[in-house]
Design a protein around this motif. Structure first.
Motif, mmCIF file in Angstrom:
data_model
loop_
_atom_site.group_PDB
_atom_site.id
_atom_site.type_symbol
_atom_site.label_atom_id
_atom_site.label_comp_id
_atom_site.label_asym_id
_atom_site.label_seq_id
_atom_site.Cartn_x
_atom_site.Cartn_y
_atom_site.Cartn_z
ATOM 1 N N LEU A 242 0.829 -1.209 0.000
ATOM 2 C CA LEU A 242 0.000 0.000 0.000
ATOM 3 C C LEU A 242 0.861 1.257 0.000
ATOM 4 C CD1 LEU A 242 -2.659 -1.210 2.592
ATOM 5 C CD2 LEU A 242 -3.042 -0.862 0.151
ATOM 6 N N ARG A 247 -0.769 4.839 -1.163
ATOM 7 C CA ARG A 247 -2.018 4.827 -0.391
ATOM 8 C C ARG A 247 -1.778 5.441 0.991
ATOM 9 N NH1 ARG A 247 -5.640 1.246 -3.171
ATOM 10 N NH2 ARG A 247 -4.915 1.470 -5.321
ATOM 11 N N GLU A 316 -5.723 -3.564 -0.534
ATOM 12 C CA GLU A 316 -6.669 -2.777 0.266
ATOM 13 C C GLU A 316 -7.960 -3.562 0.490
ATOM 14 O OE1 GLU A 316 -8.748 1.659 0.306
ATOM 15 O OE2 GLU A 316 -6.933 1.273 -0.870
#
Length: 703
Positions: A242, A247, A316
């Protein structure tokens, strides 16, 4: 990638932020495994420092990855591996610095030590840049308190945070080390320790280049030090994926993962014969639901990484689903989920003593509700409890429930319909749904007291109690502290006379032995009866039960308690069982019956699966004799009895044990030979003595 051996003053010399990612595990090193050995290394090196060209003491490797930072700001390195070692070394340096301060020793070395743990104040833009090392978020509060001197006056206390406990340990070791020297040597000893820490301890610093794969290196090195759990590896790979895609890992961590680091997830839980972290156990169940295949404990990380890889979208989604199912698992584990009826069903499911059904439960509470979910739970409960009572194996449940999970996930029909159709179609030993006749025979004939673990038997009797309780009866909560008690005691000979006719007496003794440990002769009481009352005449025992027990199981006990009474009570409970755990209507006329060869009649054992392979009836007598102990069989027969209780040789023989299950019992002659040695000597079985009571050979428990 570059690797350089460096002493600690070189590692911490420049102003830098060594940042431990929030998704790495917290500080876990302890005194026995790491702090004490490290201190021994320091002392050993201290004693060698006067040698010419002293060789540095190597402490291992750390892996750092350079991160981009704004112009004019502190250099930032992410700690890929070695955070436990770096944290401990920083705490040790702080402990030595604070010892200087506490003793009022003024030396320029205090400044040098401080510069190895703190950055130049002129370069610091915020509180998180004050220290060279910035731990993962769970450790930051304790770490900053240690570095700012908040624990300088603390002493050993089990309640201290782990990092603070390390600091106190090193302070105490330094003070004890100083006590070996005269007061006028204090400064030189402290300076010698500072020299060791700064000059003579060495680590290999591995600097990763821009093209190096930090995750691969992290996984390769994780076996050093304290081994990482599968959930630690998954967490690191998940958030690195991520992070590399840009992210918001801080937000995602706080929303979906942080709750998984609460103490309730870190406890060690028994699964089968092994203790494993509760979080890892949950992850195994989650991956089974997600992947529709069984994932072994050693495959958790590999399976998870293969699923999301370097795909940030998939990572995610994995994180979100992991958190969603974790809430369900936690509620299932604590019994705080669903309606009151569903909670009662889930409690009774524990009679079956199998966790292989957990992925099905997770799926049901994630995807169904209302009447459909309740029906699904009722079907599962009836199926596994009937099989448990009939002592049918659960060895194939993992494959059976995995196939059921696949069908539930792929079908657009109601869960109840899918489960019913699937379970009623099972016609093999590993899947057969026992019919009413099988259930009746099991409850009337099987010595469940000897076959079930106590907690399973207690839950079974409590299920009967709750079923028999009417609206006018005060209910008994599942958490009540209830003990299993024999109504006709196992030591019945003193107060439960046999018929005067020898033939009738022999027949009655056989009947009592046969029904003694069946469900018809068992009940629940609040607190264990003492030996004198437990073995007392029925009139006295019944009077006590009626006076002190509010349970429905005990309120209707007759004035006479005989083998016929036990058989009638077993029949009554069997009829209740067919109502509580019904078979679907489509199976009502099924002619399939359980054969004795299909039953697992070896007793449950703690820490093992409730279902074990039966002994091979074709094995040779010689092979059997090398693995079985008649003495242990005798000891097992007396395990739940009080001191002074007596059993005949026949009763000892017919009590199944791990050495001799019910379908392969020892001979009476072998038992007599152990209790009454041919040389006339004493009994050699510990805790019992061979005696003859009323002309019957047997043994009495002595301890």
């Amino acid at each position: 990638m570059e690797a350089h051996p460096r002493c600690l003053k070189a590692v911490f010399r420049s102003d830098v932020r060594l940042v431990v990612p929030l998704f790495q595990r917290p500080y876990v090193w302890d005194e026995e495994e790491q702090w004490a050995p490290l201190w021994e290394d320091v002392v050993t090196t201290f004693d060698r420092r006067e040698e010419d060209e002293i060789a540095p003491h190597f402490l291992g490797a750390i892996v750092l990855e350079q991160k981009r930072s704004a112009m004019g700001s502190l250099e930032v390195r992410e700690v890929i591996d070695g955070q436990q070692r770096l944290t401990t070394l920083q705490v040790l340096i702080a402990a030595l610095r604070d010892t200087y301060l506490a003793l009022g020793v003024k030396t320029r070395l205090i400044s040098r030590l401080t510069k190895t743990v703190e950055n130049d104040a002129d370069l610091v833009d915020g509180p998180d840049e004050e220290f060279k090392l910035w731990p993962t978020n769970r450790d930051r509060s304790a770490y900053t308190d240690v570095m700012r001197g908040h624990y300088r006056d603390s002493t050993h206390d089990p309640a201290l945070p782990r990092i603070a406990a390390a600091y106190v340990f090193f302070r105490e070791q330094i003070e004890a080390f100083l006590a070996r020297s005269d007061d006028d040597e204090t400064e030189s000893v402290l300076d010698g320790l500072a020299e060791v820490l700064l000059e003579h301890l060495e680590v290999v610093v591995i600097d990763l280049g821009i093209d190096d794969n930090a995750q691969v290196i992290f996984e390769t090195l994780n076996a050093r030090g304290t081994a990482l759990r599968a959930s630690d590896l998954i967490k690191n790979a998940l958030f690195r994926t991520l992070q590399d895609s840009g992210r918001p890992v801080d937000t995602l961590y706080g929303k979906y993962w942080e709750s998984l680091e609460l103490p309730q997830w870190q406890t060690e839980v028994r699964l089968g014969r092994l203790l494993r972290p509760r979080l890892d156990i949950y992850v195994g169940f989650f991956l089974t639901v997600l992947l529709h295949r069984e994932v072994q404990s050693h495959q958790l990380f590999t399976a998870a990484r293969a699923y999301f890889g370097t795909d940030a979208d998939r990572a995610e989604d994995f994180l979100i689903e992991l958190a969603r199912y974790a809430r369900i698992y936690d509620q299932l584990d604590t019994g705080c989920i669903g309606t009151d009826t569903e909670q009662r069903l889930l409690t009774r499911l524990e009679i079956a003593d199998t966790q292989t059904i957990t992925p099905i439960l997770l799926w049901l509470f994630a995807h169904t509700d209302g009447a459909d979910r309740q029906r699904a739970l009722e079907l599962l409960e009836a199926y596994v409890i009937r099989r448990a009572i009939c002592r049918l194996t659960s060895k194939n449940y993992n494959r059976l429930f995995l196939e059921l999970l696949r069908r539930l996930s792929a079908s657009d029909r109601s869960a109840g319909d899918v489960i019913e159709q699937f379970l009623v179609s099972q016609d093999s030993e590993s899947g057969l749904w026992p019919n009413d006749t099988d259930l009746h025979e099991a409850l009337q004939d099987l010595p469940l007291y000897r076959l079930f673990k106590r907690d399973r038997l207690q839950r079974l009797l409590l299920a009967f109690e709750q079923h028999l309780t009417t609206d006018r009866t005060e209910p008994t909560p599942p958490s009540s502290k209830l003990s299993v008690e024999h109504l006709m005691p196992r030591s019945w000979h003193e107060h439960w006379a046999l018929p005067p006719d020898p033939a009738a007496a022999e027949d009655e003794e056989e009947r009592r032995t046969a029904v003694l440990d069946t469900i018809g002769n068992l009940t629940l009481i609040t607190g264990k009866l003492n030996s004198s009352l437990s073995n007392a005449a029925w009139s006295k025992k019944r009077e006590h039960l009626l006076a002190h027990s509010a349970l429905t199981l005990n309120r209707s006990l007759p004035t006479e308690w005989t083998t016929a009474s036990i058989e009638r009570r077993a029949e009554m409970l069997a009829r209740a069982a067919t109502t509580m755990w019904p078979r679907p209507a489509g199976l009502a006329g099924s002619s399939l019956r359980i054969t004795e060869a299909e039953r697992d009649l070896s007793p449950d054992r703690d820490g093992a699966s409730a279902s074990r392979p039966r002994q091979d009836a074709t094995r040779s007598t010689a092979a059997a004799s090398t693995r079985r102990d008649i003495g242990q069989h005798i000891v097992h027969a007396f395990a739940d009895l009080e001191v002074g209780d007596f059993l005949t040789v026949g009763e000892i023989r017919k009590t199944p044990s791990p050495q001799y299950p019910i379908n392969d019992l020892p001979s009476a002659g072998a038992i007599s030979a152990r209790l009454f040695p041919s040389n006339g000597g004493p009994t050699t079985v510990p805790g019992v003595v061979g005696v003859i009571v009323g002309g019957r050979r047997g043994a009495r428990k002595t301890g």
